[in-house]
Enzyme design. Structure first.
Site, PDB file in Angstrom:
ATOM      1  N   LYS A  11      51.098  46.646  46.444  1.00 25.72           N
ATOM      2  CA  LYS A  11      51.757  45.888  47.516  1.00 25.72           C
ATOM      3  C   LYS A  11      53.083  45.318  47.045  1.00 25.72           C
ATOM      4  CE  LYS A  11      47.246  44.452  49.148  1.00 25.72           C
ATOM      5  NZ  LYS A  11      46.248  43.375  49.054  1.00 25.72           N
TER       6      LYS A  11
ATOM      7  N   LYS B 277      51.581  52.326  39.526  1.00 27.68           N
ATOM      8  CA  LYS B 277      50.499  52.489  40.498  1.00 27.68           C
ATOM      9  C   LYS B 277      50.976  52.020  41.876  1.00 27.68           C
ATOM     10  CE  LYS B 277      48.236  48.088  40.340  1.00 27.68           C
ATOM     11  NZ  LYS B 277      47.085  47.285  40.460  1.00 27.68           N
TER      12      LYS B 277
ATOM     13  N   LYS C 268      51.257  40.181  36.227  1.00 31.99           N
ATOM     14  CA  LYS C 268      51.590  39.334  37.378  1.00 31.99           C
ATOM     15  C   LYS C 268      52.504  38.186  36.988  1.00 31.99           C
ATOM     16  CE  LYS C 268      47.826  40.444  40.506  1.00 31.99           C
ATOM     17  NZ  LYS C 268      46.668  39.987  41.266  1.00 31.99           N
TER      18      LYS C 268
HETATM   19  P1  AMP Z   1      43.844  43.965  45.673  1.00 30.19           P
HETATM   20  O1  AMP Z   1      44.709  44.263  46.818  1.00 30.19           O
HETATM   21  O2  AMP Z   1      44.605  43.739  44.425  1.00 30.19           O
HETATM   22  O3  AMP Z   1      42.839  42.879  45.980  1.00 30.19           O
HETATM   23  O4  AMP Z   1      43.014  45.283  45.416  1.00 30.19           O
HETATM   24  C1  AMP Z   1      41.945  45.676  46.209  1.00 30.19           C
HETATM   25  C2  AMP Z   1      41.204  46.831  45.590  1.00 30.19           C
HETATM   26  O5  AMP Z   1      42.027  48.002  45.596  1.00 30.19           O
HETATM   27  C3  AMP Z   1      40.803  46.630  44.122  1.00 30.19           C
HETATM   28  O6  AMP Z   1      39.496  47.140  43.929  1.00 30.19           O
HETATM   29  C4  AMP Z   1      41.808  47.420  43.358  1.00 30.19           C
HETATM   30  O7  AMP Z   1      41.307  47.861  42.121  1.00 30.19           O
HETATM   31  C5  AMP Z   1      42.064  48.580  44.296  1.00 30.19           C
HETATM   32  N1  AMP Z   1      43.408  49.150  44.102  1.00 30.19           N
HETATM   33  C6  AMP Z   1      44.590  48.479  44.196  1.00 30.19           C
HETATM   34  N2  AMP Z   1      45.638  49.312  43.963  1.00 30.19           N
HETATM   35  C7  AMP Z   1      45.098  50.542  43.737  1.00 30.19           C
HETATM   36  C8  AMP Z   1      45.675  51.836  43.450  1.00 30.19           C
HETATM   37  N3  AMP Z   1      46.979  52.024  43.370  1.00 30.19           N
HETATM   38  N4  AMP Z   1      44.811  52.868  43.264  1.00 30.19           N
HETATM   39  C9  AMP Z   1      43.468  52.692  43.362  1.00 30.19           C
HETATM   40  N5  AMP Z   1      42.882  51.509  43.632  1.00 30.19           N
HETATM   41  C10 AMP Z   1      43.675  50.442  43.817  1.00 30.19           C
END
Ligand code: AMP
Ligand code: TRP
Length: 330
Positions: free
Chosen positions: A198, A195, A114
């Site tokens: 966003k 991966k 990040k």
């Molecule tokens: P965040 O938007 O970073 O708060 O992520 C929310 C949840 O989604 C967390 O548990 C992440 O580990 C999961 N997550 C985010 N990106 C991915 C992805 N590409 N594949 C699987 N899980 C994801």
């Protein structure tokens, strides 16, 4: 008593199907298993570590609450709340800071990623992010934490902090363990070496995407060489990733999918995948539209969730402060 399960998601924009398959879908299944006492929250304090517009933040928070409920989180079964409404999270994070080795935080790959992605905004909160996350978990005595793969290192740190704290001040925290889905890491549709994230919206399928947008994105998704629809993460990373989505949307396993598209090529597979995604996301989208009409009810539910969480968190914080010798004059 049932084991406690806690997880949060940051309100930083629209959720994509990686968030859903890696986390949110699992939240709902774990909740519905009836085996856990669940707490799900909007990690808005965490989201401040990324550049944001204060005018947008309330909308992002509300949107995530809608996503939670539209996906099937049921406030009658799970305590659903907003992190910043509970001051104990920030307070415990400070306390945990004082036992967190600086070097452990330096190792965190998410911090490196990040800060590399936003060199103009490498704030101390970004560095401290996993400590606040440990506080989120400890306040509710969580045993299980459903997350995607990118959060495993943070959970490992939380376990280190559990051991450190317990050996210094007496047994008070429980070691938390991750609960992962079959899709802990969905890859980007425009580049299967990254991966889905966003920060690369071009490669995301968002839960809110309209049918035509879904169709367009899937048509454009990158594929591999050859033409066979086959699960082979090494040699066919793009198709394998699309097969994961297809499997999650239809309930078919990989062998069934291969069988179904034998001799048919990528074009036909993509068409079927697009229709499966449109159909798979429709109930979520319908429910979300419906929920949007009931803002006042939503507000009430969250206020009640905040209250429940606050009682538990404040009590735990007091116990912790006593252990630290901080409670005598407060
Ligand atoms: P965040 O938007 O970073 O708060 O992520 C929310 C949840 O989604 C967390 O548990 C992440 O580990 C999961 N997550 C985010 N990106 C991915 C992805 N590409 N594949 C699987 N899980 C994801
Ligand atoms: N860091 C998590 C993410 O980016 C969100 C989060 C914050 C979280 N606090 C948590 C997840 C506590 C599980 C438990 O996805």
């Amino acid at each position: 008593m049932k084991p406690i399960l806690v997880s949060g998601i940051q309100p930083t924009g629209k959720l994509h199907i990686g968030n859903y398959l890696g986390a949110l879908k699992n939240f709902v299944e774990l909740q519905n298993s009836g085996k856990y006492q669940c707490f799900f929250f909007v990690a808005d304090l965490h989201s401040l570590t990324k550049e944001y517009d204060p005018k947008e933040k309330p909308k992002q928070i509300e949107n995530l609450i809608l996503d939670f409920f539209a996906a099937g989180i049921d406030p009658k079964k799970s305590v659903t709340f907003v992190q910043s409404a509970i001051p104990a999270h920030s307070e415990l994070a400070w306390i945990l800071n004082t036992i967190t080795p600086f070097g452990e935080l330096l190792r965190m790959t998410q911090f490196k990623d990040k800060s590399g992605a936003a060199p103009q905004n490498i704030n101390a909160g970004l560095f401290d992010y996993p400590v606040l996350m440990a506080a989120d978990i400890f306040l509710y005595n969580a045993r299980f934490v459903p997350v995607g793969e990118d959060q495993l290192q943070h959970l490992e740190l939380a376990r280190t902090l559990t051991r450190k704290f317990n050996s210094k001040f007496g047994k008070i925290f429980m070691e938390p363990f991750p609960v992962m889905t079959e899709v802990p890491r969905l890859m980007s549709m425009d580049d299967p070496t990254h991966k889905m994230s966003k920060s690369r919206p071009e490669g995301c399928l968002f839960l809110d995407d309209e049918p035509d947008v879904i169709r367009k994105k899937i048509t454009r998704a990158v594929t591999d060489s050859e033409t066979e629809v086959r699960m082979d993460v090494e040699r066919k990373p793009a198709i394998s990733n699309l097969m994961r989505i297809y499997s999650a949307m239809t309930g078919k396993n990989f062998m069934e999918i291969e069988e179904c598209f034998k001799g048919k090529g990528y074009g036909e597979f993509k068409k079927a995948l697009a229709e499966a995604a449109v159909k798979g996301l429709a109930p979520f989208q319908k429910k979300k539209k419906e929920l949007k009409k009931h803002r006042a009810a939503l507000q009430k539910i969250i206020t009640a969730g905040n209250k429940k969480a606050s009682v538990i968190a404040s009590k735990k914080l007091l116990t912790i402060k006593r252990k630290l010798g901080l409670s005598a004059f407060s």
